[in-house]
Scaffold this motif. Structure first.
Motif, PDB file in Angstrom:
ATOM      1  N   THR A 282       0.855  -1.185   0.000  1.00 33.32           N
ATOM      2  CA  THR A 282       0.000   0.000   0.000  1.00 33.32           C
ATOM      3  C   THR A 282       0.891   1.234   0.000  1.00 33.32           C
ATOM      4  O   THR A 282       1.800   1.347   0.826  1.00 33.32           O
ATOM      5  CB  THR A 282      -0.910   0.009   1.240  1.00 33.32           C
ATOM      6  OG1 THR A 282      -1.789  -1.107   1.171  1.00 33.32           O
ATOM      7  CG2 THR A 282      -1.728   1.290   1.296  1.00 33.32           C
ATOM      8  N   ILE A 283       0.661   2.154  -0.918  1.00 34.51           N
ATOM      9  CA  ILE A 283       1.504   3.347  -1.021  1.00 34.51           C
ATOM     10  C   ILE A 283       0.935   4.508  -0.209  1.00 34.51           C
ATOM     11  O   ILE A 283       1.619   5.055   0.658  1.00 34.51           O
ATOM     12  CB  ILE A 283       1.690   3.755  -2.503  1.00 34.51           C
ATOM     13  CG1 ILE A 283       2.402   2.624  -3.279  1.00 34.51           C
ATOM     14  CG2 ILE A 283       2.496   5.045  -2.604  1.00 34.51           C
ATOM     15  CD1 ILE A 283       3.792   2.296  -2.791  1.00 34.51           C
ATOM     16  N   SER A 284      -0.299   4.905  -0.446  1.00 31.52           N
ATOM     17  CA  SER A 284      -0.858   6.086   0.236  1.00 31.52           C
ATOM     18  C   SER A 284      -1.644   5.686   1.475  1.00 31.52           C
ATOM     19  O   SER A 284      -2.514   4.824   1.430  1.00 31.52           O
ATOM     20  CB  SER A 284      -1.786   6.864  -0.710  1.00 31.52           C
ATOM     21  OG  SER A 284      -1.056   7.413  -1.779  1.00 31.52           O
ATOM     22  N   ASP A 285      -1.351   6.344   2.604  1.00 31.21           N
ATOM     23  CA  ASP A 285      -2.178   6.212   3.793  1.00 31.21           C
ATOM     24  C   ASP A 285      -3.536   6.873   3.580  1.00 31.21           C
ATOM     25  O   ASP A 285      -4.552   6.386   4.062  1.00 31.21           O
ATOM     26  CB  ASP A 285      -1.489   6.900   4.983  1.00 31.21           C
ATOM     27  CG  ASP A 285      -0.250   6.160   5.443  1.00 31.21           C
ATOM     28  OD1 ASP A 285      -0.386   5.279   6.301  1.00 31.21           O
ATOM     29  OD2 ASP A 285       0.848   6.467   4.942  1.00 31.21           O
ATOM     30  N   LEU A 286      -3.516   7.984   2.886  1.00 36.91           N
ATOM     31  CA  LEU A 286      -4.729   8.764   2.665  1.00 36.91           C
ATOM     32  C   LEU A 286      -4.675   9.332   1.256  1.00 36.91           C
ATOM     33  O   LEU A 286      -3.660   9.883   0.843  1.00 36.91           O
ATOM     34  CB  LEU A 286      -4.809   9.903   3.686  1.00 36.91           C
ATOM     35  CG  LEU A 286      -6.116  10.690   3.795  1.00 36.91           C
ATOM     36  CD1 LEU A 286      -7.250   9.791   4.253  1.00 36.91           C
ATOM     37  CD2 LEU A 286      -5.946  11.855   4.766  1.00 36.91           C
ATOM     38  N   TYR A 287      -5.754   9.147   0.507  1.00 35.69           N
ATOM     39  CA  TYR A 287      -5.814   9.611  -0.882  1.00 35.69           C
ATOM     40  C   TYR A 287      -7.026  10.520  -1.015  1.00 35.69           C
ATOM     41  O   TYR A 287      -8.160  10.071  -0.900  1.00 35.69           O
ATOM     42  CB  TYR A 287      -5.943   8.407  -1.826  1.00 35.69           C
ATOM     43  CG  TYR A 287      -5.540   8.674  -3.258  1.00 35.69           C
ATOM     44  CD1 TYR A 287      -6.167   9.677  -4.000  1.00 35.69           C
ATOM     45  CD2 TYR A 287      -4.549   7.939  -3.872  1.00 35.69           C
ATOM     46  CE1 TYR A 287      -5.800   9.921  -5.322  1.00 35.69           C
ATOM     47  CE2 TYR A 287      -4.178   8.179  -5.194  1.00 35.69           C
ATOM     48  CZ  TYR A 287      -4.803   9.169  -5.905  1.00 35.69           C
ATOM     49  OH  TYR A 287      -4.447   9.416  -7.213  1.00 35.69           O
ATOM     50  N   LEU A 288      -6.794  11.814  -1.250  1.00 37.15           N
ATOM     51  CA  LEU A 288      -7.857  12.813  -1.296  1.00 37.15           C
ATOM     52  C   LEU A 288      -7.978  13.377  -2.702  1.00 37.15           C
ATOM     53  O   LEU A 288      -7.026  13.944  -3.236  1.00 37.15           O
ATOM     54  CB  LEU A 288      -7.576  13.926  -0.292  1.00 37.15           C
ATOM     55  CG  LEU A 288      -7.480  13.468   1.168  1.00 37.15           C
ATOM     56  CD1 LEU A 288      -7.097  14.634   2.067  1.00 37.15           C
ATOM     57  CD2 LEU A 288      -8.782  12.840   1.631  1.00 37.15           C
TER      58      LEU A 288
END
Length: 775
Positions: A282-288
């Motif tokens: 998993t690359i992004s913890d949070l994707y906005l």
């Protein structure tokens, strides 16, 4: 980590009912993509050996993206895109005099961009014959003599010398010298259309025109913020760095209107276990999924939260000692952050306050943060303000000028940054003209030259008479493309230096030549033997490149030899200007580069094959701020939108995209695997917006530019595809929708075209529907 912190990819924007690719980036998908190009191009024998030397000390540097090359390379130090670029160069197909004898230029205009390049490698110098509407074989001597004669008859200030971004440092230095000896600074390059906002904006805010990070910083950061960059398609080798950072605990947050798979999860093709058994990383913890143009508002929200937390928290969060010693403008900046309401931030960014506060809290907890960005930030009318806010966020906690922190643009073309370093610029104030006077005994022109948008304006008004293109496909890449296309044929001189046929070659002027050159993986043998060339990557590292493949044709010349041949035929003799010597031994050109830029290129020839390259230096990295104020500068935004025109009513904001099956204007195929899409004549829009506008999946539509300036701009023959996008926006492929972008719709400071935020209307295209029904 607290229980309420994000532990994996989260997004408040994702719509599960819209299609997109659900597999990880990399892995078997990448291998299949490379295999397809191998089968399509049938490269010459030894292609695999060439790939094994790619991006390694003593090997050749990839002609695709500008991501850095590590000191300790992987066994396979190439990505899907890099492999495609090299295989594309090494095709068995040839486009020689026989092909041109069979096809008129008018006939060739009917071919697609993909099919033009699939005709194969150019093999002979060609001259356009208007009587037959064909390119005909010529000799190099005739070509150089003819080009020199035409340049001699033209006003130097009415000519433009363009570079695409792949030319070596040696070629770029000579090309810039040729232009100035000839008498102009009209030296635009592809960065004018991509990252020129970086060169202008970062120079204004921190005193350097490039990013401040090196590869080692990614081993020490504990947070990375991504804004407007699609690394899975544009710089896939970077994913290995992100994977390593993520697996040691670095937090990654992504802001982008489109959910790009490369920043969601990644499977390393270098890792047998991950290819077969273990799950992807998993690359992004949070994707906005920020609205196009809403990055300023998103950054304001994060900064607002940081300032609030600093005031509430017993632990000092803002680095006031750094602010006092190294920055200016903080008080005005902080006052502006407090003044802006959360309602305005949420409305403009399209994001929830809670999500932006979460990012702010993550930033407060991180000791060292790197800010990554791409053209999603720079290609806006207020792209400079995007950068100003990004820099301000990093300055709050002293995250520029120390290990594990900094700002890092990810460039496209493999040497587009380096070309600027050695003199490809229209701005004489950026050139060490005193050194040029001393070395070559002439008076350099001091009048500012044309950038790319000024070139387009010169085509439209007829003030540009001559054009030399060192690579690229500029006629396809520029804004206002359809308005400009008829103007190319009105040029007195049009010279195209290229490896393959493209659409820019199909609008010849009164006197036109098509000059074929070597690719970087081919042996460049000159009077003193095989030659090396050099380039600079995104992280300001300089690398030597040495090709070993046999040239596709014995008629090919190197870019250095072509530039020197044209210059020698054009300019009067000068005992200090030794074109033949420089062509025979490129180390002499590197000596000139060192003499012209001694602070950046000390011991240039001795450091040619330094593993991982050598760093050319960066004053902001040393916390030396070469700005007008002598300090790093905060930016208090007057507006929260980077758009030049907010969409209203039935207007939408258009974002241009590249697929994973293309590199800039080179189209390798028609599958956008990482988005789960097929075909390029499409418009992406979320289903709710599709319904609101009365459209249906697959419906034929046209896009109309909503900017009114007396010129109609329409692209027809598109079809609607429901996709996961924010409200109020559509997305379509570059360069197909370039005609919708007015040349004057550009960043306010750098004049970079605003490809990522164009106001458009989407309409049913009845004519296209009827045509398809008839088929």
């Amino acid at each position: 980590m607290s229980a309420d912190e994000p532990t994996g990819v989260e997004s408040t924007q994702q719509r599960e009912d819209t299609p997109y690719y659900t597999n990880a980036t990399g892995g078997w998908g990448s291998l299949k993509g490379v295999a397809r190009i191998l089968a399509d191009q049938r490269p010459t024998a030894g292609a695999f050996r060439t790939l094994m030397r790619q991006n390694k000390p003593g090997g050749h540097m990839c002609t695709s993206c500008a991501w850095t090359k590590p000191e300790h390379p992987h066994p396979f130090e190439f990505c899907e895109n890099g492999a495609k670029a090299t295989i594309w160069d090494l095709t068995r197909d040839r486009c020689g005099p026989d092909f041109f004898a069979e096809h008129s230029v008018t006939e060739l205009r009917e071919l697609s961009d993909h099919d033009l390049e699939k005709t194969g490698r150019l093999t002979h110098p060609m001259r356009y014959d208007s009587a037959t509407d064909r390119y005909v074989e010529t000799t190099w001597d005739e070509a150089f003599e003819g080009i020199g004669a035409r340049l001699g008859a033209l006003d130097p200030k009415a000519t433009v010398f363009y570079t695409s971004g792949r030319a070596s440092l040696e070629t770029s230095y000579l090309f810039a010298l040729f232009a100035r000896l000839y008498g102009h600074n009209n030296l635009p390059d592809s960065s004018n259309m991509c990252h020129e906002t970086t060169s202008v904006g970062l120079k204004k805010f921190i005193g350097v025109s490039v990013g401040t990070c090196v590869l080692d910083d990614f081993d020490h950061c504990d947070m990375i913020i991504f804004m407007g960059q699609n690394t899975g398609s544009n710089s896939p080798r970077f994913l290995h760095t992100l994977k390593s950072a993520r697996e040691r605990g670095c937090r990654i947050v992504t802001f982008n209107p489109v959910r790009e798979r490369g920043l969601v999860e990644f499977t390393s093709p270098q890792n047998p276990a991950q290819m077969t058994v273990t799950p992807p990383t998993t690359i992004s913890d949070l994707y906005l999924q920020v609205k196009p143009g809403g990055d300023v508002a998103a950054l304001v929200g994060i900064c607002k939260r940081v300032i609030e937390q600093d005031e509430r928290n017993d632990r000092q969060i803002i680095d006031y000692a750094f602010l006092e010693s190294h920055t200016t403008g903080y008080q005005d900046f902080a006052a502006r952050m407090k003044q802006i309401s959360w309602d305005e931030i949420e409305r403009t960014s399209g994001l929830r306050r809670a999500d932006l506060e979460t990012v702010g809290d993550m930033y407060c907890q991180a000791e060292k943060t790197i800010g990554i960005y791409g053209m999603g930030l720079t290609q806006h009318v207020k792209g400079w303000l995007n950068l100003g806010m990004y820099v301000s966020l990093l300055l709050l906690r002293g995250n520029i000028g120390r290990q594990g922190a900094g700002i890092s643009p990810v460039r496209g073309h493999s040497n587009v940054q380096g070309q600027r370093t050695v003199g490809i610029t229209e701005k004489p104030k950026l050139v060490p003209n005193d050194k040029l006077r001393e070395l070559f005994g002439f008076e350099p022109p001091m009048e500012e030259g044309r950038n790319t948008t000024a070139l387009v304006e010169g085509l439209l008004d007829g003030s540009v008479k001559g054009f030399i293109s060192l690579g690229g496909n500029l006629a396809r890449a520029i804004p206002d493309r359809e308005r400009a296309e008829p103007c190319w044929s009105k040029l007195d001189l049009n010279v195209q230096i290229a490896t393959k046929l493209n659409r820019s070659h199909l609008f010849p002027g009164r006197h036109s030549w098509l000059l074929p050159c070597l690719v970087r993986s081919e042996e460049d043998r000159q009077a003193t033997g095989p030659q090396a060339v050099t380039m600079e990557d995104s992280l300001s590292m300089i690398h030597g490149s040495f090709g070993k493949r046999s040239p596709a044709s014995p008629q090919l010349k190197s870019e250095v030899a072509i530039v020197a041949g044209m210059a020698k035929a054009t300019l009067p003799p000068n005992p200090k200007v030794k074109w033949d010597d420089w062509t025979g031994d490129y180390s002499l050109i590197r000596d000139l580069i060192e003499a012209t830029y001694p602070d950046k290129f000390k011991d240039f020839n001795d450091r040619l094959y330094t593993p991982g390259g050598f760093h050319r230096g960066n004053k902001a990295r040393e916390r030396i701020w070469q700005t007008d104020s002598g300090k790093a500068e905060f930016t208090a935004p007057e507006t929260l939108s980077a758009l030049g025109a907010d969409a209203a009513g039935d207007q939408m904001t258009m974002v241009t995209l590249r697929s994973n099956d293309q590199f800039n204007t080179t189209i390798y195929g028609f599958s956008d695997r990482l988005r789960g899409l097929a075909g390029r004549e499409i418009v992406l829009i979320n289903p709710e917006e599709m319904s609101r506008l009365g459209l249906a999946e697959g419906q034929p539509v046209k896009l109309e530019c909503a900017i009114k300036d007396g010129h109609e701009r329409v692209v027809r023959g598109l079809r609607v595809v429901g996709y996961d996008l924010p409200d109020g926006c559509v997305a379509a492929y570059y360069p197909e929708v370039n005609p919708l972008v007015p040349v004057h719709y550009r960043d306010e400071l750098s004049h970079t075209p605003a490809y990522k935020g164009v106001p458009v209307r989407i309409r049913p295209d009845d004519a296209a529907g009827e045509a398809r029904a008839a088929e």
